[in-house]
Design an enzyme around this catalytic site. Sequence first.
Site, PDB file in Angstrom:
ATOM      1  N   ARG A  56       0.841  -1.209   0.000  1.00 55.58           N
ATOM      2  CA  ARG A  56       0.000   0.000   0.000  1.00 55.58           C
ATOM      3  C   ARG A  56       0.871   1.253   0.000  1.00 55.58           C
ATOM      4  O   ARG A  56       2.089   1.182  -0.016  1.00 55.58           O
ATOM      5  CB  ARG A  56      -0.884  -0.014   1.247  1.00 55.58           C
ATOM      6  CG  ARG A  56      -1.820  -1.218   1.340  1.00 55.58           C
ATOM      7  CD  ARG A  56      -2.929  -1.114   0.332  1.00 55.58           C
ATOM      8  NE  ARG A  56      -3.904  -2.177   0.480  1.00 55.58           N
ATOM      9  CZ  ARG A  56      -4.991  -2.127   1.244  1.00 55.58           C
ATOM     10  NH1 ARG A  56      -5.227  -1.073   1.995  1.00 55.58           N
ATOM     11  NH2 ARG A  56      -5.844  -3.122   1.264  1.00 55.58           N
ATOM     12  N   LYS A  96      -3.064  -7.337   2.424  1.00 55.11           N
ATOM     13  CA  LYS A  96      -2.393  -6.027   2.290  1.00 55.11           C
ATOM     14  C   LYS A  96      -1.024  -6.036   2.979  1.00 55.11           C
ATOM     15  O   LYS A  96      -0.770  -6.849   3.874  1.00 55.11           O
ATOM     16  CB  LYS A  96      -3.277  -4.948   2.900  1.00 55.11           C
ATOM     17  CG  LYS A  96      -3.625  -5.214   4.349  1.00 55.11           C
ATOM     18  CD  LYS A  96      -4.522  -4.138   4.943  1.00 55.11           C
ATOM     19  CE  LYS A  96      -5.971  -4.277   4.568  1.00 55.11           C
ATOM     20  NZ  LYS A  96      -6.874  -3.408   5.339  1.00 55.11           N
ATOM     21  N   CYS A 107     -14.919  -0.031  14.284  1.00 54.96           N
ATOM     22  CA  CYS A 107     -14.864  -1.487  14.376  1.00 54.96           C
ATOM     23  C   CYS A 107     -13.435  -1.866  14.780  1.00 54.96           C
ATOM     24  O   CYS A 107     -12.551  -1.008  14.828  1.00 54.96           O
ATOM     25  CB  CYS A 107     -15.280  -2.144  13.050  1.00 54.96           C
ATOM     26  SG  CYS A 107     -13.943  -2.320  11.858  1.00 54.96           S
ATOM     27  N   LYS A 111       2.020  -3.149   4.484  1.00 56.41           N
ATOM     28  CA  LYS A 111       2.221  -1.719   4.761  1.00 56.41           C
ATOM     29  C   LYS A 111       3.645  -1.419   5.213  1.00 56.41           C
ATOM     30  O   LYS A 111       4.206  -2.157   6.013  1.00 56.41           O
ATOM     31  CB  LYS A 111       1.226  -1.287   5.829  1.00 56.41           C
ATOM     32  CG  LYS A 111      -0.210  -1.487   5.350  1.00 56.41           C
ATOM     33  CD  LYS A 111      -1.222  -1.034   6.341  1.00 56.41           C
ATOM     34  CE  LYS A 111      -2.603  -1.068   5.708  1.00 56.41           C
ATOM     35  NZ  LYS A 111      -3.650  -0.680   6.673  1.00 56.41           N
ATOM     36  N   CYS A 132     -18.204   3.329   5.314  1.00 59.95           N
ATOM     37  CA  CYS A 132     -17.460   2.089   5.516  1.00 59.95           C
ATOM     38  C   CYS A 132     -18.423   0.926   5.742  1.00 59.95           C
ATOM     39  O   CYS A 132     -19.212   0.929   6.694  1.00 59.95           O
ATOM     40  CB  CYS A 132     -16.516   2.211   6.712  1.00 59.95           C
ATOM     41  SG  CYS A 132     -15.634   0.667   6.984  1.00 59.95           S
ATOM     42  N   CYS A 151      -8.265   1.094  11.857  1.00 59.17           N
ATOM     43  CA  CYS A 151      -7.778   2.008  10.821  1.00 59.17           C
ATOM     44  C   CYS A 151      -7.190   3.308  11.362  1.00 59.17           C
ATOM     45  O   CYS A 151      -6.416   3.971  10.678  1.00 59.17           O
ATOM     46  CB  CYS A 151      -8.892   2.312   9.831  1.00 59.17           C
ATOM     47  SG  CYS A 151      -9.450   0.834   8.962  1.00 59.17           S
TER      48      CYS A 151
HETATM   49 FE1  SRM Z   1      -8.386   0.536   6.993  1.00 56.27          FE
HETATM   50  C1  SRM Z   1     -10.496  -1.813   5.798  1.00 56.27           C
HETATM   51  C2  SRM Z   1     -10.370   2.965   5.879  1.00 56.27           C
HETATM   52  C3  SRM Z   1      -5.901   2.754   7.490  1.00 56.27           C
HETATM   53  C4  SRM Z   1      -6.780  -1.753   8.947  1.00 56.27           C
HETATM   54  N1  SRM Z   1     -10.121   0.568   5.946  1.00 56.27           N
HETATM   55  C5  SRM Z   1     -10.795  -0.523   5.504  1.00 56.27           C
HETATM   56  C6  SRM Z   1     -11.934  -0.094   4.566  1.00 56.27           C
HETATM   57  C7  SRM Z   1     -11.409  -0.069   3.178  1.00 56.27           C
HETATM   58  C8  SRM Z   1     -13.226  -0.901   4.697  1.00 56.27           C
HETATM   59  C9  SRM Z   1     -13.439  -2.036   3.739  1.00 56.27           C
HETATM   60  O1  SRM Z   1     -12.557  -2.921   3.607  1.00 56.27           O
HETATM   61  O2  SRM Z   1     -14.510  -2.080   3.138  1.00 56.27           O
HETATM   62  C10 SRM Z   1     -12.177   1.336   5.111  1.00 56.27           C
HETATM   63  C11 SRM Z   1     -12.799   2.327   4.136  1.00 56.27           C
HETATM   64  C12 SRM Z   1     -13.637   3.324   4.882  1.00 56.27           C
HETATM   65  C13 SRM Z   1     -14.169   4.417   4.040  1.00 56.27           C
HETATM   66  O3  SRM Z   1     -15.400   4.492   3.864  1.00 56.27           O
HETATM   67  O4  SRM Z   1     -13.397   5.241   3.567  1.00 56.27           O
HETATM   68  C14 SRM Z   1     -10.811   1.674   5.659  1.00 56.27           C
HETATM   69  N2  SRM Z   1      -8.148   2.457   6.623  1.00 56.27           N
HETATM   70  C15 SRM Z   1      -9.117   3.325   6.264  1.00 56.27           C
HETATM   71  C16 SRM Z   1      -8.653   4.750   6.362  1.00 56.27           C
HETATM   72  C17 SRM Z   1      -9.281   5.663   5.330  1.00 56.27           C
HETATM   73  C18 SRM Z   1      -8.920   5.245   7.791  1.00 56.27           C
HETATM   74  C19 SRM Z   1      -8.891   6.732   7.989  1.00 56.27           C
HETATM   75  O5  SRM Z   1      -9.870   7.196   8.546  1.00 56.27           O
HETATM   76  O6  SRM Z   1      -7.936   7.392   7.626  1.00 56.27           O
HETATM   77  C20 SRM Z   1      -7.142   4.539   6.222  1.00 56.27           C
HETATM   78  C21 SRM Z   1      -6.686   4.522   4.787  1.00 56.27           C
HETATM   79  C22 SRM Z   1      -5.215   4.245   4.700  1.00 56.27           C
HETATM   80  C23 SRM Z   1      -4.624   4.476   3.340  1.00 56.27           C
HETATM   81  O7  SRM Z   1      -4.606   5.623   2.902  1.00 56.27           O
HETATM   82  O8  SRM Z   1      -4.099   3.519   2.775  1.00 56.27           O
HETATM   83  C24 SRM Z   1      -7.020   3.141   6.807  1.00 56.27           C
HETATM   84  N3  SRM Z   1      -6.611   0.484   7.952  1.00 56.27           N
HETATM   85  C25 SRM Z   1      -5.792   1.543   8.154  1.00 56.27           C
HETATM   86  C26 SRM Z   1      -4.833   1.252   9.165  1.00 56.27           C
HETATM   87  C27 SRM Z   1      -3.779   2.208   9.728  1.00 56.27           C
HETATM   88  C28 SRM Z   1      -2.499   2.144   8.983  1.00 56.27           C
HETATM   89  O9  SRM Z   1      -2.353   1.404   8.014  1.00 56.27           O
HETATM   90  O10 SRM Z   1      -1.589   2.862   9.387  1.00 56.27           O
HETATM   91  C29 SRM Z   1      -5.088  -0.041   9.592  1.00 56.27           C
HETATM   92  C30 SRM Z   1      -4.365  -0.788  10.736  1.00 56.27           C
HETATM   93  C31 SRM Z   1      -3.007  -1.263  10.359  1.00 56.27           C
HETATM   94  C32 SRM Z   1      -3.083  -2.620   9.751  1.00 56.27           C
HETATM   95  O11 SRM Z   1      -3.291  -2.717   8.554  1.00 56.27           O
HETATM   96  O12 SRM Z   1      -2.978  -3.591  10.503  1.00 56.27           O
HETATM   97  C33 SRM Z   1      -6.205  -0.520   8.816  1.00 56.27           C
HETATM   98  N4  SRM Z   1      -8.574  -1.448   7.269  1.00 56.27           N
HETATM   99  C34 SRM Z   1      -7.852  -2.186   8.170  1.00 56.27           C
HETATM  100  C35 SRM Z   1      -8.387  -3.522   8.212  1.00 56.27           C
HETATM  101  C36 SRM Z   1      -7.872  -4.689   9.094  1.00 56.27           C
HETATM  102  C37 SRM Z   1      -6.772  -5.421   8.429  1.00 56.27           C
HETATM  103  C38 SRM Z   1      -6.376  -6.661   9.187  1.00 56.27           C
HETATM  104  O13 SRM Z   1      -5.219  -6.983   9.216  1.00 56.27           O
HETATM  105  O14 SRM Z   1      -7.251  -7.334   9.737  1.00 56.27           O
HETATM  106  C39 SRM Z   1      -9.475  -3.545   7.311  1.00 56.27           C
HETATM  107  C40 SRM Z   1     -10.387  -4.735   6.994  1.00 56.27           C
HETATM  108  C41 SRM Z   1      -9.831  -5.623   5.946  1.00 56.27           C
HETATM  109  O15 SRM Z   1      -8.781  -5.382   5.379  1.00 56.27           O
HETATM  110  O16 SRM Z   1     -10.489  -6.636   5.712  1.00 56.27           O
HETATM  111  C42 SRM Z   1      -9.568  -2.228   6.756  1.00 56.27           C
HETATM  112 FE1  SF4 Z   2     -14.217   1.003   8.713  1.00 51.55          FE
HETATM  113 FE2  SF4 Z   2     -11.643   0.837   9.347  1.00 51.55          FE
HETATM  114 FE3  SF4 Z   2     -13.219   2.308  10.819  1.00 51.55          FE
HETATM  115 FE4  SF4 Z   2     -13.475  -0.340  10.857  1.00 51.55          FE
HETATM  116  S1  SF4 Z   2     -11.752   0.801  11.595  1.00 51.55           S
HETATM  117  S2  SF4 Z   2     -15.112   1.181  10.771  1.00 51.55           S
HETATM  118  S3  SF4 Z   2     -12.923  -0.829   8.722  1.00 51.55           S
HETATM  119  S4  SF4 Z   2     -12.758   2.669   8.631  1.00 51.55           S
END
Ligand code: SRM
Ligand code: SF4
Length: 564
Positions: free
Chosen positions: A136, A200, A467, A202, A428, A471
Amino acid sequence: MAKQSVEQIKAESRGLRGTIGAELANGDHFFSAAAEKILKFHGIYQQEDRDARKQDRTLDHHQFMLRTRLPGGQLTADQYIAHDDIAERYANGTLRITTRQTIQFHGVLKGELRDTVREINNALVTTLGACGDIVRNVVACPAPTADPQRRAVQDYALSLTDALFPRTNAYHQIWLDGEEIIDDHEIEDPLYKQTYLPRKFKIAIAYAGDNCVDVYTNDVGLVALFDADQQLTGFNLLAGGGMGMTHNNDATYARLADEIAFVTPDQVIAAVTGIVSIHRDFGDRENRKHARLKYILHERGVEWFRAELVQRIGFDLAPVKPMPPFTVHDHLGWHEQGDGRWYLGLHVENGRIVDRGAYRLRSGLRAVIEGFDLPVRLTAQQNILLTDIPPGDRPFIDALLDDYGVRRVEAISKARRNALACVALPTCGLAITEAERVFPHVIDQLETALEDLGIPATDITARMTGCPNGCARPYVAEIAFVGRSLDKYTIFLGGSPAGTRLARPFLDLVPLDQLVSVLYPVLAHYRDQRASGEAFGDFVARIGVDHLRALVPEVWRTAGAFGD
Ligand code: SRM
Ligand code: SF4
């Protein structure tokens, strides 16, 4: 037709094409389940407006989120303005800075996806690889610097991006040319092969001493080290961090990265590529909840991991070098860059760039960035830095921002300044509770509580997610509220202010309107019992969450507490 696994869908995608091209033309408002999976690799998520769906389930509420990939969070002034234009023309009129230094557009309709991607590409930005089972956006400390050695560190965000980018023409053909010509040789990616990564991946780059990117929460972290002459000697390489977990599933957990080795600048790309290939080859391809690199590290151990990496990269790895303790700089306010110019860090509450009443942040940013031609950097704390400002322009920029009601960091409490919330509802699909929309009110209550207690300037980090996916990286915060069930949250306490220790579960199923009141006795105890200069998270870790739990009203200890 039997449901295909994600692995099958990737394997049959013909270099990330899938059926996206055909489905773009089919007149539906949404994509098939299989196309949706491949779409993510193109930086696009199929979503629904959950507010609208709740109101009328008979209508179609499909819409799309696009995430632009911005290594190190860097954009030129023109690129920022292009994002602002796109937000107005195709999305919901807002830009959302993410916790990984990218920008998301919400509310794009299927019929406008191609035009949206084209305009993003016209600005020389891509969405390819912003999502999906792939490396990513590479995150890096965004603070502008004139020092070439320190700039070289930030440039690794770009060189790692290039080295780990998917080699496919699918994106160009589908979105830009509109014609799919498949070259057989590019169907199997040299690094990602046919099935890409199991999940993914990171990467974050920090300077020793400044953990503004939460480096330990990434699959790979690089911590830049300098010698006494300020020459870059190399990086401590960390691996196996991650936040995501699932409630009531002990096989999933948040984890901090292990310290693996020290690598010199010329070894970095090979070492990180080697780690990506370990994830590719050893990651779980059956169970996506167990497919992150952190589970490989946890289950096989650091010794195994290091040996496997050495075998793949073909050179020995030096031991990790000592590092100074981390603090976190958010880079807000006015700072000198070191070349006579300045940068201004502005707080963006939960990353949402929007005009609200007299607080016209979106218009104000546009006016300043366009008017003064300012390159932009996004922070991993969802804020924005306006850079390369000649000293003489400072008063004019300040005055213009005042005209738009844009608050400066000096007017914001420490609690609000440090707060992070994820997007959650209404877009989301995984959100169980609200986060971004309610967190400002929770912070209002936290500010009031700290004021009542006579400690209004407490430097405390609170984060909220809708949840347990994590994120907003809640599990390294001093206070975390994690969506648990309708309007109820799990509270975690005791992460370190430097992002180097995990918080522990404190109370469960606490209703939104009681999140702060339930913590009041704990905050009072902190005021009375803290050591001199002790941060809240460090205090919690010293006293212990079990001891602190005894301070909250009985009802919480019996109804929603974790067992002692
Ligand atoms: Fe995230 C899934 C938003 C950073 C762990 N994340 C999602 C999704 C795409 C929901 C989906 O799969 O349908 C969310 C979209 C929401 C929306 O409506 O926009 C979402 N994640 C975000 C963002 C936008 C949060 C924010 O408010 O800023 C961040 C976008 C990052 C980017 O620009 O690439 C975001 N997500 C993170 C982080 C923090 C980080 O990376 O520093 C994490 C935790 C670190 C990690 O990856 O362990 C994170 N997102 C997840 C997960 C859990 C992954 C796992 O290992 O279980 C999901 C769910 C999944 O992947 O199935 C997820
Ligand atoms: Fe959606 Fe990520 Fe927030 Fe969970 S932590 S509600 S996946 S944006």
